[in-house]
Design a protein around this motif. Structure first.
Motif, PDB file in Angstrom:
ATOM      1  N   GLN A 195      -3.602  -3.335  -1.537  1.00 10.60           N
ATOM      2  CA  GLN A 195      -2.655  -2.973  -0.364  1.00 10.60           C
ATOM      3  C   GLN A 195      -1.926  -1.907  -0.859  1.00 10.60           C
ATOM      4  N   GLN A 248      -0.490  -9.052  -0.069  1.00 11.40           N
ATOM      5  CA  GLN A 248      -1.460  -9.049  -0.917  1.00 11.40           C
ATOM      6  C   GLN A 248      -1.473  -9.616  -2.508  1.00 11.40           C
ATOM      7  N   CYS A 249      -0.463  -9.049  -3.205  1.00  9.95           N
ATOM      8  CA  CYS A 249      -0.469  -9.179  -4.602  1.00  9.95           C
ATOM      9  C   CYS A 249       0.968 -10.074  -4.891  1.00  9.95           C
ATOM     10  N   CYS A 290       4.937  -7.524  -1.444  1.00 14.98           N
ATOM     11  CA  CYS A 290       3.363  -7.382  -1.073  1.00 14.98           C
ATOM     12  C   CYS A 290       2.856  -8.580  -0.588  1.00 14.98           C
ATOM     13  N   CYS A 339       3.428  -0.532  -2.104  1.00 14.44           N
ATOM     14  CA  CYS A 339       3.201  -1.513  -3.243  1.00 14.44           C
ATOM     15  C   CYS A 339       3.165  -1.012  -4.742  1.00 14.44           C
ATOM     16  N   CYS A 344      -3.390  -3.058  -6.990  1.00 14.58           N
ATOM     17  CA  CYS A 344      -3.374  -3.723  -5.520  1.00 14.58           C
ATOM     18  C   CYS A 344      -4.188  -2.870  -4.666  1.00 14.58           C
TER      19      CYS A 344
HETATM   20 ZN   LIG Z   1       0.195  -5.271  -3.702  1.00 19.75          ZN
END
Ligand SMILES: [Zn+2]
Length: 559
Positions: A72, A28-29, A26, A65, A70
């Protein structure tokens, strides 16, 4: 990646691919997801294949995800080595377009890329080149500073050259004390500044690099002196002409016959026709036609179109003069290269083509013929163009030149000139002496002697020159005793000029800056052989492929 299928069309190749990884991180995270949510197709242009455009059809997976917190929830997988997140072109295609755009102007680059199956526009090329970051300046110890003309007589920029590494370090958009001072301050390691005698760079060097020694470079001293001589000779034109008539050299001013009205009329008509052609070609060019198309539409050779597009203003009426060869604008350059020992026509041809020469190699060869019998003796462009009484400027330059690098005609001419006038004889002695001083770094005592001789000669123009030296005494003295000089900077100023010219005046400063700093020809820290190689690379279509395999313009420049 795994290949699903290939479609080959007449102009295009489509390649269908998908990634095979079992998980994706992911963005994002950073957690790795393993559950696929959905799939969609992404279209990305790539380097051309066998003359056809190549398009990648990527089947992209959207992943879920696994991290509950998260923001996202769903993310698309990425292909960092191939194409950026939202890009519609692969990295290597972008690099190829950038390389081409550094080497030539946007319109030509777009045409070149399109002809290899990578259809694009001038606008895209320019936008891509502007995305390139400037090369790092590194540390600079001996710097040469000079101006270059945006528009002659109106607007100037500044060029900074690393005299040790023999390369352009930076281009500044204007010519001001503030800008140059600010730049010099970012390089406290500078210990020598070579400059002209103008107020601007003198002040900038004093404020921006107080730790550095300043040198008024010999090139500019010689130029200032030649200016003073020219002023003197402008009042002597009658004597100059008379000496040319009496000279035993080939120089004989042909009496210009009056032009019959009929001939003059035809000439004017031909000129009007040239102006019409010029306007028509530029109109088509601005309307977006390719040069080849323009050639067909107008009914002239594409070379003529290229020639017309080199100048935005229509041609002036042709001067009836001896310099009618297209080689002539390059004669000074050719003579200096010849004197450096390069007698290879093929190489010289390559070099002047890079500066915009459009003639054939054969024409060049014929034009260089008068150089050959000179053997190891230095030549000058007058070796070729000598034909009429020299201008005041010409005589001035002839006089500061060392004896052995004058042509036989020049020597004969000067002999006559010196015999015909006793004041000119004195000027000649002083000029010779000055030339020796500069070339041999004879030092301050001799300089003072020379100045005294000038003062006692009573020649106003030369006394004004000597007086002018006093207010910049220390830097001038360094110019007489140190070996650093701005000659190299002049060479780079010429390169800026032809890069600017090849952009047809459309280049804004950031574009020009990138084209100069990233252009292989502006980085002469290379050996002669390397330079040849990088030049060939830049001149051949192969550079598109080279850069495609991962060498950006930077790497070409530094190769
Ligand atoms: Zn994520």
């Amino acid at each position: 990646m795994e290949l699903d299928s290939i479609e080959v069309h007449e102009q295009a190749v489509l390649v269908y691919l998908h990634a095979t990884s079992l998980t994706a991180r992911c963005p994002q995270c950073g957690t790795a997801g393993s559950r696929v949510h959905s799939r969609y197709q992404r279209t990305v242009a790539d380097l051309a294949f066998g003359g056809r455009s190549l398009t990648l059809k990527l089947l992209v997976r959207k992943w879920i995800c696994p991290e509950a917190l998260c923001s996202q929830h769903i993310f698309a997988e990425r292909f960092p080595a191939l194409v950026q997140h939202y890009a519609r072109m692969t990295d290597r295609l972008i690099k190829a377009l950038q390389s081409t755009g550094v080497l030539t102007n946007g319109a030509d680059a777009a045409q070149i890329a399109s002809s290899f199956g990578m259809a694009t526009t001038a606008k895209t090329i320019i936008r891509r080149v502007l995305q390139l970051s400037l090369p790092s300046e590194g540390s600079v110890h001996k710097v040469g500073i000079d101006e270059w003309a945006w528009k002659k007589g109106h607007h100037y920029g500044t060029i900074l050259v690393d005299l040790e590494k023999r390369r352009v370090v930076q281009l500044l958009a204007d010519r001001s004390v503030e800008t140059s001072t600010a730049w010099l301050r970012t390089h406290p390691e500078i210990d020598l500044v070579s400059r002209d005698r103008g107020q601007i760079f003198r002040e900038a060097a004093t404020q921006g690099a107080p730790q550095a020694k300043q040198v008024v470079d010999r090139y500019h001293l010689q130029k200032n002196f030649a200016d003073a001589l020219e002023k003197f000779f402008r009042k002597q034109e009658r004597v100059l002409k008379k000496a040319a008539e009496g000279s035993t050299g080939k120089a004989r001013p042909a009496k210009r016959a009056a032009v019959p009205e009929q001939v003059a009329h035809e000439r004017r008509a031909r000129h009007r026709q040239r102006v019409r052609l010029h306007k028509r070609i530029w109109k088509l060019y601005r309307a977006g036609y390719h040069k080849e198309q323009i050639a067909q539409l107008v009914g002239v050779s594409s070379r003529s179109v290229y020639r017309v597009l080199e100048h935005e203003t229509p041609p002036p009426p042709r001067r009836r003069s001896r310099s009618s060869s297209i080689v002539d604008p390059y004669l000074s350059y050719l003579a200096s290269r010849w004197n450096q020992g390069c007698h290879n026509v093929a190489r010289l041809y390559e070099e002047i083509v890079a500066q915009g020469y459009v003639g054939t190699r054969r024409t060049l060869e014929l034009r260089l013929r008068p150089f050959r019998p000179k053997g190891a003796r230095p030549v000058s462009k007058q070796t070729i163009t000598w034909n009429q009484p020299p201008s005041p400027r010409g005589v001035a330059l002839m006089m500061v030149r060392p004896t052995q690098s004058r042509t036989r005609e020049q020597t004969a001419y000067l002999e006559h000139l010196v015999q015909s006038d006793s004041t000119i004889a004195v000027v000649f002695e002083l000029a010779q002496d000055f030339g020796r001083l500069l070339r041999k770094h004879e030092g301050l005592v001799r300089l003072e002697q020379w100045k005294a001789a000038v003062r006692s000669s009573g020649i106003a123009e030369l006394i004004a020159f000597v007086d002018g030296l006093a207010d910049d005494a220390e830097a001038v003295a360094n110019g007489y005793s140190m070996t650093w000089s701005n000659g190299m900077v002049e060479g780079f100023v010429n390169k800026v000029k032809w890069i600017k010219r090849s952009s047809y005046g459309q280049a804004g400063f950031p574009l020009l800056q990138r084209r100069v700093l990233l252009h292989p020809a502006a980085r002469q820290g290379l050996s002669q052989e390397q330079r040849q190689r990088s030049f060939r690379q830049s001149a051949s279509p192969a550079s598109l492929e080279t850069s495609g395999t991962g060498s950006p313009p930077m790497a070409i420049a530094a190769a």
